[in-house]
Design a protein around this motif. Sequence first.
Motif, PDB file in Angstrom:
ATOM      1  N   GLY A  63       3.675   8.437 -14.531  1.00 11.11           N
ATOM      2  CA  GLY A  63       4.906   8.257 -13.765  1.00 11.11           C
ATOM      3  C   GLY A  63       4.726   8.614 -12.304  1.00 11.11           C
ATOM      4  N   LEU A  64       3.961   9.677 -12.042  1.00 13.41           N
ATOM      5  CA  LEU A  64       3.731  10.090 -10.663  1.00 13.41           C
ATOM      6  C   LEU A  64       2.891   9.061  -9.914  1.00 13.41           C
ATOM      7  CD1 LEU A  64       4.323  12.324  -8.641  1.00 13.41           C
ATOM      8  CD2 LEU A  64       2.273  13.531  -9.435  1.00 13.41           C
ATOM      9  N   VAL A  65       1.884   8.490 -10.584  1.00 16.27           N
ATOM     10  CA  VAL A  65       1.102   7.407  -9.970  1.00 16.27           C
ATOM     11  C   VAL A  65       2.005   6.228  -9.638  1.00 16.27           C
ATOM     12  CG1 VAL A  65      -0.675   5.667 -10.371  1.00 16.27           C
ATOM     13  CG2 VAL A  65      -1.098   8.034 -11.035  1.00 16.27           C
ATOM     14  N   ASP A  66       2.865   5.852 -10.583  1.00 17.69           N
ATOM     15  CA  ASP A  66       3.722   4.685 -10.380  1.00 17.69           C
ATOM     16  C   ASP A  66       4.689   4.876  -9.213  1.00 17.69           C
ATOM     17  OD1 ASP A  66       2.511   3.224 -12.353  1.00 17.69           O
ATOM     18  OD2 ASP A  66       4.051   3.567 -13.867  1.00 17.69           O
ATOM     19  N   VAL A  67       5.339   6.041  -9.137  1.00 16.24           N
ATOM     20  CA  VAL A  67       6.273   6.226  -8.026  1.00 16.24           C
ATOM     21  C   VAL A  67       5.518   6.332  -6.702  1.00 16.24           C
ATOM     22  CG1 VAL A  67       8.075   7.272  -9.451  1.00 16.24           C
ATOM     23  CG2 VAL A  67       6.407   8.752  -8.323  1.00 16.24           C
ATOM     24  N   ALA A  68       4.297   6.858  -6.741  1.00 19.23           N
ATOM     25  CA  ALA A  68       3.498   6.947  -5.521  1.00 19.23           C
ATOM     26  C   ALA A  68       3.104   5.565  -5.007  1.00 19.23           C
ATOM     27  CB  ALA A  68       2.245   7.788  -5.770  1.00 19.23           C
ATOM     28  N   CYS A  69       3.116   4.572  -5.895  1.00 22.21           N
ATOM     29  CA  CYS A  69       2.806   3.208  -5.474  1.00 22.21           C
ATOM     30  C   CYS A  69       3.933   2.585  -4.661  1.00 22.21           C
ATOM     31  CB  CYS A  69       2.529   2.324  -6.699  1.00 22.21           C
ATOM     32  SG  CYS A  69       0.952   2.647  -7.505  1.00 22.21           S
ATOM     33  N   VAL A  70       5.147   3.086  -4.808  1.00 22.74           N
ATOM     34  CA  VAL A  70       6.277   2.461  -4.120  1.00 22.74           C
ATOM     35  C   VAL A  70       6.960   3.396  -3.135  1.00 22.74           C
ATOM     36  CG1 VAL A  70       6.705   0.890  -6.054  1.00 22.74           C
ATOM     37  CG2 VAL A  70       7.929   3.069  -5.953  1.00 22.74           C
ATOM     38  N   TYR A  71       6.596   4.672  -3.159  1.00 20.95           N
ATOM     39  CA  TYR A  71       7.208   5.619  -2.229  1.00 20.95           C
ATOM     40  C   TYR A  71       6.139   6.128  -1.273  1.00 20.95           C
ATOM     41  CZ  TYR A  71      10.715   8.884  -0.561  1.00 20.95           C
ATOM     42  OH  TYR A  71      11.631   9.531   0.213  1.00 20.95           O
ATOM     43  N   PRO A  72       6.400   6.100   0.024  1.00 18.29           N
ATOM     44  CA  PRO A  72       5.361   6.424   1.006  1.00 18.29           C
ATOM     45  C   PRO A  72       5.070   7.918   1.135  1.00 18.29           C
ATOM     46  CG  PRO A  72       7.429   5.984   2.126  1.00 18.29           C
ATOM     47  CD  PRO A  72       7.671   5.700   0.664  1.00 18.29           C
ATOM     48  N   LEU A  73       4.540   8.494   0.070  1.00 19.26           N
ATOM     49  CA  LEU A  73       4.157   9.897   0.105  1.00 19.26           C
ATOM     50  C   LEU A  73       2.812  10.021  -0.594  1.00 19.26           C
ATOM     51  CD1 LEU A  73       5.291  12.580   1.154  1.00 19.26           C
ATOM     52  CD2 LEU A  73       6.272  12.986  -1.093  1.00 19.26           C
ATOM     53  N   ALA A  74       1.731   9.952   0.177  1.00 21.05           N
ATOM     54  CA  ALA A  74       0.384   9.910  -0.389  1.00 21.05           C
ATOM     55  C   ALA A  74       0.041  11.165  -1.179  1.00 21.05           C
ATOM     56  CB  ALA A  74      -0.634   9.699   0.732  1.00 21.05           C
ATOM     57  N   SER A  75       0.707  12.282  -0.881  1.00 16.08           N
ATOM     58  CA  SER A  75       0.378  13.522  -1.576  1.00 16.08           C
ATOM     59  C   SER A  75       0.668  13.438  -3.060  1.00 16.08           C
ATOM     60  CB  SER A  75       1.161  14.689  -0.966  1.00 16.08           C
ATOM     61  OG  SER A  75       2.561  14.478  -1.077  1.00 16.08           O
ATOM     62  N   TRP A  76       1.631  12.572  -3.466  1.00 15.39           N
ATOM     63  CA  TRP A  76       1.917  12.424  -4.892  1.00 15.39           C
ATOM     64  C   TRP A  76       0.746  11.781  -5.619  1.00 15.39           C
ATOM     65  CZ3 TRP A  76       7.602  10.220  -4.585  1.00 15.39           C
ATOM     66  CH2 TRP A  76       8.470  11.290  -4.271  1.00 15.39           C
ATOM     67  N   LYS A  77       0.153  10.761  -5.013  1.00 12.92           N
ATOM     68  CA  LYS A  77      -0.993  10.107  -5.643  1.00 12.92           C
ATOM     69  C   LYS A  77      -2.190  11.063  -5.685  1.00 12.92           C
ATOM     70  CE  LYS A  77      -1.265   5.806  -4.917  1.00 12.92           C
ATOM     71  NZ  LYS A  77      -1.437   4.508  -4.245  1.00 12.92           N
ATOM     72  N   THR A  78      -2.399  11.803  -4.611  1.00 18.12           N
ATOM     73  CA  THR A  78      -3.480  12.776  -4.570  1.00 18.12           C
ATOM     74  C   THR A  78      -3.312  13.800  -5.693  1.00 18.12           C
ATOM     75  OG1 THR A  78      -3.628  12.517  -2.168  1.00 18.12           O
ATOM     76  CG2 THR A  78      -4.653  14.487  -3.123  1.00 18.12           C
ATOM     77  N   LEU A  79      -2.074  14.289  -5.886  1.00 19.76           N
ATOM     78  CA  LEU A  79      -1.794  15.274  -6.923  1.00 19.76           C
ATOM     79  C   LEU A  79      -2.024  14.695  -8.303  1.00 19.76           C
ATOM     80  CD1 LEU A  79      -0.735  18.032  -7.828  1.00 19.76           C
ATOM     81  CD2 LEU A  79       1.596  17.117  -7.633  1.00 19.76           C
ATOM     82  N   ALA A  80      -1.589  13.437  -8.518  1.00 16.58           N
ATOM     83  CA  ALA A  80      -1.782  12.800  -9.815  1.00 16.58           C
ATOM     84  C   ALA A  80      -3.275  12.690 -10.150  1.00 16.58           C
ATOM     85  CB  ALA A  80      -1.139  11.418  -9.822  1.00 16.58           C
ATOM     86  N   VAL A  81      -4.075  12.318  -9.170  1.00 18.03           N
ATOM     87  CA  VAL A  81      -5.518  12.204  -9.376  1.00 18.03           C
ATOM     88  C   VAL A  81      -6.107  13.569  -9.729  1.00 18.03           C
ATOM     89  CG1 VAL A  81      -7.706  11.719  -8.223  1.00 18.03           C
ATOM     90  CG2 VAL A  81      -5.786  10.151  -7.952  1.00 18.03           C
ATOM     91  N   LYS A  82      -5.695  14.610  -9.030  1.00 17.90           N
ATOM     92  CA  LYS A  82      -6.212  15.952  -9.320  1.00 17.90           C
ATOM     93  C   LYS A  82      -5.856  16.384 -10.738  1.00 17.90           C
ATOM     94  CE  LYS A  82      -6.257  17.784  -4.597  1.00 17.90           C
ATOM     95  NZ  LYS A  82      -5.638  18.752  -3.644  1.00 17.90           N
ATOM     96  N   ARG A  83      -4.647  16.037 -11.154  1.00 16.09           N
ATOM     97  CA  ARG A  83      -4.224  16.435 -12.504  1.00 16.09           C
ATOM     98  C   ARG A  83      -4.966  15.666 -13.570  1.00 16.09           C
ATOM     99  NH1 ARG A  83       2.398  16.987 -11.744  1.00 16.09           N
ATOM    100  NH2 ARG A  83       2.355  19.068 -10.787  1.00 16.09           N
TER     101      ARG A  83
END
Length: 211
Positions: free
Chosen positions: A191-211
Amino acid sequence: MSFGRIAALALVAATLVSGFAVTPARAATVSLPPAADCVYATTLTIKAEADRIMARHLELGTHTDWILPKDPTWREQPFNADQNWLFNYHALRWVLALLQAGRETGQAAYTDRAAFLLKDWLASNPRSSRATLMSWNDMTAGMRASVLACATRDLGRPAWLMAGIRTHGTALADPAFYADHGNHALNQVIGLVDVACVYPLASWKTLAVKR
């Protein structure tokens, strides 16, 4: 695991294998969740499923048919408040059937009903005052975040939808809300990856990858 779940994890897996850091520039190259993650059913059955929902018939999991109110309160608890039914109800993945039917048929009625249900759920279930205990269950929130991200394909990015996406991204990024292990954590990460694809906050995608 469904193909949609696997597709959504591909971005995370590729990042981990290649070892690159997710930067704002790289995050901006992805504008939508993986297409497979936004598909509710095959095209052979989707219109029939959407038509049932339009007629207010909802059948979730192993439970029998239930009449969906025209304007749900989102406090409905049929089947003796069965937790599995409530989980599926509040995950909202069944709304994808309406979005997919609207896309495939060009009939706005499906899309309009989907938009009403999503907007109504968000208005009735602020994180600070949830309608039921399952409204903001950790795994339910992860799956619903994917639905909201997918909805931008058909609804665009109205303020109410982007606000809902931000609320879900904020919740999923919260370490206190993160399940940390098992399928609950897995769906939260997706879910965090998906919302990071449409919301301009790169830190969410970075966090999802770390998790």
